[in-house]
Enzyme design. Structure first.
Site, PDB file in Angstrom:
ATOM      1  N   GLY A  14      51.407  -8.077  22.124  1.00  0.00           N
ATOM      2  CA  GLY A  14      50.914  -6.918  21.230  1.00  0.00           C
ATOM      3  C   GLY A  14      52.903  -6.669  21.151  1.00  0.00           C
ATOM      4  N   ALA A  25      69.613  -7.301  23.792  1.00  0.00           N
ATOM      5  CA  ALA A  25      70.787  -7.883  25.309  1.00  0.00           C
ATOM      6  C   ALA A  25      70.470  -8.943  26.319  1.00  0.00           C
ATOM      7  CB  ALA A  25      69.882  -6.084  26.197  1.00  0.00           C
ATOM      8  N   ARG A  28      73.292 -11.199  24.096  1.00  0.00           N
ATOM      9  CA  ARG A  28      74.334 -10.691  24.275  1.00  0.00           C
ATOM     10  C   ARG A  28      75.000 -10.906  25.860  1.00  0.00           C
ATOM     11  NH1 ARG A  28      76.005  -6.392  20.178  1.00  0.00           N
ATOM     12  NH2 ARG A  28      75.547  -8.196  18.087  1.00  0.00           N
ATOM     13  N   ARG A  75      49.156 -13.506  20.291  1.00  0.00           N
ATOM     14  CA  ARG A  75      48.590 -15.007  21.340  1.00  0.00           C
ATOM     15  C   ARG A  75      48.184 -15.871  21.431  1.00  0.00           C
ATOM     16  NH1 ARG A  75      47.574  -9.181  20.934  1.00  0.00           N
ATOM     17  NH2 ARG A  75      47.544  -7.690  23.222  1.00  0.00           N
ATOM     18  N   GLY A 105      53.189  -8.393  28.170  1.00  0.00           N
ATOM     19  CA  GLY A 105      52.599  -7.404  28.953  1.00  0.00           C
ATOM     20  C   GLY A 105      52.396  -8.097  30.061  1.00  0.00           C
ATOM     21  N   ASP A 106      50.739  -7.932  30.448  1.00  0.00           N
ATOM     22  CA  ASP A 106      50.040  -8.440  31.240  1.00  0.00           C
ATOM     23  C   ASP A 106      49.688  -9.631  31.319  1.00  0.00           C
ATOM     24  OD1 ASP A 106      47.849  -7.207  29.912  1.00  0.00           O
ATOM     25  OD2 ASP A 106      47.130  -6.356  31.442  1.00  0.00           O
ATOM     26  N   THR A 129      55.596  -3.636  25.647  1.00  0.00           N
ATOM     27  CA  THR A 129      54.348  -3.131  25.471  1.00  0.00           C
ATOM     28  C   THR A 129      53.941  -1.437  25.705  1.00  0.00           C
ATOM     29  OG1 THR A 129      51.840  -2.299  26.376  1.00  0.00           O
ATOM     30  CG2 THR A 129      53.415  -3.336  28.432  1.00  0.00           C
ATOM     31  N   ILE A 130      53.650  -0.979  24.715  1.00  0.00           N
ATOM     32  CA  ILE A 130      53.429   0.388  24.656  1.00  0.00           C
ATOM     33  C   ILE A 130      52.499   1.252  24.900  1.00  0.00           C
ATOM     34  CG2 ILE A 130      53.934   0.488  22.013  1.00  0.00           C
ATOM     35  CD1 ILE A 130      51.286   1.551  21.594  1.00  0.00           C
ATOM     36  N   ASP A 131      51.831   0.546  26.186  1.00  0.00           N
ATOM     37  CA  ASP A 131      50.603   1.410  26.920  1.00  0.00           C
ATOM     38  C   ASP A 131      50.849   1.268  28.222  1.00  0.00           C
ATOM     39  OD1 ASP A 131      48.820   0.389  25.114  1.00  0.00           O
ATOM     40  OD2 ASP A 131      48.221  -1.835  25.550  1.00  0.00           O
ATOM     41  N   ASP A 133      51.309   0.545  30.692  1.00  0.00           N
ATOM     42  CA  ASP A 133      50.094  -0.561  32.884  1.00  0.00           C
ATOM     43  C   ASP A 133      50.428  -0.976  33.681  1.00  0.00           C
ATOM     44  OD1 ASP A 133      49.952  -2.321  30.643  1.00  0.00           O
ATOM     45  OD2 ASP A 133      47.827  -2.310  29.840  1.00  0.00           O
ATOM     46  N   ARG A 158      47.634  19.170  13.080  1.00  0.00           N
ATOM     47  CA  ARG A 158      47.802  20.764  14.147  1.00  0.00           C
ATOM     48  C   ARG A 158      47.410  21.793  11.809  1.00  0.00           C
ATOM     49  NH1 ARG A 158      45.372  22.785  18.292  1.00  0.00           N
ATOM     50  NH2 ARG A 158      46.548  22.618  19.085  1.00  0.00           N
ATOM     51  N   ARG A 175      43.658   1.506  26.205  1.00  0.00           N
ATOM     52  CA  ARG A 175      42.277   0.447  26.128  1.00  0.00           C
ATOM     53  C   ARG A 175      41.733   1.161  27.397  1.00  0.00           C
ATOM     54  NH1 ARG A 175      42.859  -3.628  22.381  1.00  0.00           N
ATOM     55  NH2 ARG A 175      45.038  -3.883  23.138  1.00  0.00           N
ATOM     56  N   LYS A 216      41.660  31.986  19.248  1.00  0.00           N
ATOM     57  CA  LYS A 216      42.381  30.099  18.415  1.00  0.00           C
ATOM     58  C   LYS A 216      41.529  30.192  17.886  1.00  0.00           C
ATOM     59  CE  LYS A 216      44.263  28.391  22.299  1.00  0.00           C
ATOM     60  NZ  LYS A 216      44.446  26.512  23.471  1.00  0.00           N
ATOM     61  N   GLN A 256      50.581   3.752  15.175  1.00  0.00           N
ATOM     62  CA  GLN A 256      51.241   3.773  16.651  1.00  0.00           C
ATOM     63  C   GLN A 256      52.407   3.150  17.284  1.00  0.00           C
ATOM     64  OE1 GLN A 256      47.688   6.696  19.293  1.00  0.00           O
ATOM     65  NE2 GLN A 256      46.897   5.530  17.619  1.00  0.00           N
ATOM     66  N   ARG A 257      52.004   1.829  16.834  1.00  0.00           N
ATOM     67  CA  ARG A 257      52.333   0.534  17.916  1.00  0.00           C
ATOM     68  C   ARG A 257      54.083   0.645  16.417  1.00  0.00           C
ATOM     69  NH1 ARG A 257      51.089  -2.747  20.581  1.00  0.00           N
ATOM     70  NH2 ARG A 257      49.083  -2.715  21.242  1.00  0.00           N
TER      71      ARG A 257
END
Lengths: 324, 324, 324, 324
Positions: A14, A25, A28, A75, A105-106, A129-131, A133, A158, A175, A216, A256-257
């Site tokens: 992902g 990086a 270069r 993938r 990632g993994d 990876t954003i996870d 993990d 909110r 996940r 609240k 979110q990605r």
């Protein structure tokens, strides 16, 4: 002295914000060290099909601030077969590539591990990876950006929750790991956080919501997508249990990605990208570069993917104390 | 058991994003532990003048995402005198306050240290400053937000630099510390970073700029405000040395202080706010709560303010490698 | 039927967010209508030096959201001479270019007007400038983004002003026009707005500030850079007149030019870019395409640059009423 | 001279960014004109239950930049009955309120219209809804912010779409109106936009997607939630029709409602808030204040709610041309 003259870089799995900073990086740092650097398109698929091109300093100009990955990612089913990896190896050799940097990632590291074992190509991995993990690094590239995207979205929700005295169930990524949920829950003043690592205790939530009914007017419950029940079920159960609340569900999903990486992700990607090239020149292979307590460290692929998400109990306690 | 029944919280020194999150955490953790919590207005000035009020759960509702500080902040001349501190003590006693949480930087802790010494009031400090210039914590509350504000501003300026083939000298915050400059320089692909910790080597910069004249069209030089020369002088020198470049100066200034805090600053403030209350209940005093390698730790005020900004040499090296 | 087969597009003057969206629209509308489209680099400089290249659909992919201009921009001294324009004409003819779309402000259209008059090249202009100082369009491309950048910066500064009970003088863009200052002043709840179109009445400001001394703790005064005095002088005068206030100056500067364009700027640029191509095909020339009351309209270059900034008195009145 | 001494303001229907700016303008313009101003909580519910409070200049300090509504909002079942409205009238009289300003959408004005008819209370309305579905104003308060939130979200998703060569179907708000979808589609370079006003022509979409298969790697299809089919069905149909694409669905949902208002929404709300108070003082009633071509205008409630969403054909054409 190292025999490495030509290296290639790819992104796999992902996409994550900061992958472009990492590619920049690697390119270069490679050129800085006198190497030729090739970019491989669409992860291992590009290795299998030989889709790669020579990169120079300008190839990576003005990309550090961009989400996604200019090398694209995928993938690859074919790379999971020995035939696919054989093709990949032939392409690598034909191009004169001596070593690889793989960002992902993994799944990415599992593939790299096999490829290295079978064909003895030096490979260094970067945690993209954003996870968050992976073992061997405090943070993965993309995680800090993703969690800031989450809290900005929850801040917006909110506003509505507060205006309408509503209870929002918000499903966020994760996940296998509740870390995005937990930290975003603390950051947005969530009344409860449901994560895969723990079973939902509806009685406790019910009591907590009841206790704060007077103090609240809006309520936010954050649910990790990997929670045993998921946002949809949780929101239905809360509706059933709390008929007095106006319950709404929001699944944040794909926003979110993407997005421009935060400072932390850019610095992390830049440091690890340089470290990966230097590691190859020092003869390292089969390892992921990570940042642990502010210092670059290396960990074998096999250990990196055996991440056990040990949720910091302190964070869980804080959700409860502050949701008062 | 602790004898502490009533505590007060104040913010002092320059405002920093996340101070509100810290106030919220102190108030709620206090109430959670059965304490009464008072808010003191305008830092030590409010102690001296007795400007304080009882806070409840609702006093801190919906502030976690807000920049600035709802308690306001100030630098108090009067509190620097023994007469001022005597008045402050009388107000504290009159209100029945048993202990204090002070949120701020080195000036704040210097004052706290004296006050504690003279009147034996238990005080715990929280590191609230965008400058990240305190020992005993990896990051101060506000630093991560400030640096992200900086890079978003530089990204915008890069659009113009790139469109006009210009060289921009951008002055960022950091009176004593080059850390904001260094990390924002890496994050925005700056060609050079000038910081107080090192002298400017104009020859080296000139060579680097000349080397990349063909590969790059825009150039960014980040200067920490505490650099021996400052942005204005640096930009004049570069104009003199590089008549071929179209040089512009931008001083980011006050925008770097405000804004909604990032996830990291909100979580940091929340954890340390809870920790401060628990520390008081455990009998601690004269210490600052910090986060070191992900864990809450305490350090004496005297040590916290003796921060030596040891610039990570690795970061300086990375600026050079990546500005290729 | 039109004889136009090949067109070229350029951006000139200061860069503005939405220029890329306009380039994209010109290129795609050109190709949609069967034309070849060339991109000219660095405004009229690229015409004079013959620096142009054929663009296709992919040349403008994924740029609609980017600030700056991929064609780069400049102010060309050579094009101001007849010799320069002669060279430009020869390059245009050599490339077989039949017509031009120029994106910029009044300087851009003055040049276009002369070029068209001397060499009879059909030219259509698009209003690309953050200053909103052209007749014949309700808004220029870039203005809406710039003003939103301004208010986000002022919102951040308000956090600090409010935390410290300070008065901030904030200088915003607008050399000849107070519109950015006026609308950003209304949007940020400024206590006063100083613009080039009116003299500063310090007595009135002083009275207004005095009147609200009790009801307000922070104060913002917005000054257009084109104001007769400028932010620096205004802040010094206010310091002298109001010794009781803690006065600070912030000059927003270059951050106001860059950044991802707003929806309004993207839609405006897209509509006008398509309209420019269609206008050329219909035989129009020497005109700027603008959006007036939601509809595309055309105005001669000479009229477009004779913009008289008639400040809406209603807006001035609103600043006063709402700064209560 | 007007007999009006006391007025009340309320927000009703779905919350919209800029409602707070409108409340602030009504309160301050009221006080500026010597009136007392009451705030009514939770829309008409607060009238029915008598939940209102006196507001002063400070009640609305520092809210112009905040999403949501400090007065809260609701849909009131009781106010739809004559008994409910009778109670509301008694509360209004008991509080000495002479006139009302109501901020909301068509439901709000329908209620206002009845209330005015039955009890002869002067009421002026302000268009506060993200849907932009009212006649008599070019834009409603909240619309510009919502659409900018949409395009920022789509920009993020485009990063992923581009990295993975994916096709994203993105559902955006707009139950009855395709305007948010259409303008956000143009702004994000969407390949197609599906809106309630037109039937989906899958053949045309299929052809367009096929045509650009080589020139484009990512694809975005924007669907208005009010489209006859909705995002879920559209994404399933596209999956069925285009098995070669990797299709994903994203429903943006509630994030579109909140957030800090844009400059346009703040200025619009400020102008209309002042205009509403002045209109009441001039004896107007039963009308909504709107902004048409830059000028304040008034339209009867009955006409305002009879908005016919005449989609600008020019915009539809532009989607097609630019999705090339």
């Amino acid at each position: 002295m190292s025999n490495i003259k030509n290296i290639a870089v790819l992104t796999s799995g992902g996409d994550a914000p900061g992958m472009n900073a990492a590619i920049r990086a690697v390119v270069r740092a490679g050129i800085y060290n006198g190497l030729n650097v090739f970019g491989v398109k669409r992860g291992y698929d590009g290795l299998v099909s030989g889709d790669m091109y020579a990169m120079d300093v300008k190839s990576v100009a003005n990309i550090i601030q961009r989400g996604g990955t200019i090398l694209k990612t995928a993938r690859s089913d074919e790379f999971r077969t020995i035939e696919g990896r054989q093709k990949a190896y032939e392409n690598v050799k034909a191009a004169g590539i001596d070593a690889l940097v793989v960002i992902g990632g993994d799944g990415t590291f599992t593939g790299a591990s096999k490829f290295l074992e079978e064909f003895d190509i030096p490979i260094i991995g970067l945690p993209g990876t954003i996870d968050n993990d992976l073992a061997g690094t405090d943070f993965t590239i993309g995680y800090d950006t993703a969690i800031n995207t989450v809290i900005q979205a929850v801040d917006k929700i909110r506003d509505t929750a507060e205006s309408h005295d509503r209870l929002f169930v918000i499903e966020v990524m994760g996940r296998d790991s509740g870390l995005i949920a937990l930290r975003s829950g603390i950051s947005t003043g969530a009344e409860a956080v449901l994560i895969p690592e723990f079973n939902v205790d509806y009685d406790a939530i019910m009591k907590r919501l009841d206790k704060t009914r007077k103090s609240k007017s809006s309520r936010i419950i954050i649910v990790a997508e990997g929670d045993s029940e998921g946002g949809m079920v949780v929101s239905e159960r809360i509706k059933a249990n709390f008929p007095k609340y106006d319950v709404r569900l929001s699944i944040l999903g794909h926003i979110q990605r993407g997005g421009s990486p935060t400072c932390m992700d850019r610095v992390l990607a830049s440091r690890l990208g340089v470290a990966a090239v230097e590691a190859l020149l020092e003869g390292r292979k089969g390892e992921m570069a990570g940042l642990v307590h502010g210092e670059v460290q290396f960990i074998s692929f096999n250990k990196a993917i055996k991440h056990i998400d040990s949720i910091n109990q302190d964070l869980l306690r804080i959700v409860e104390i502050l949701s008062l």
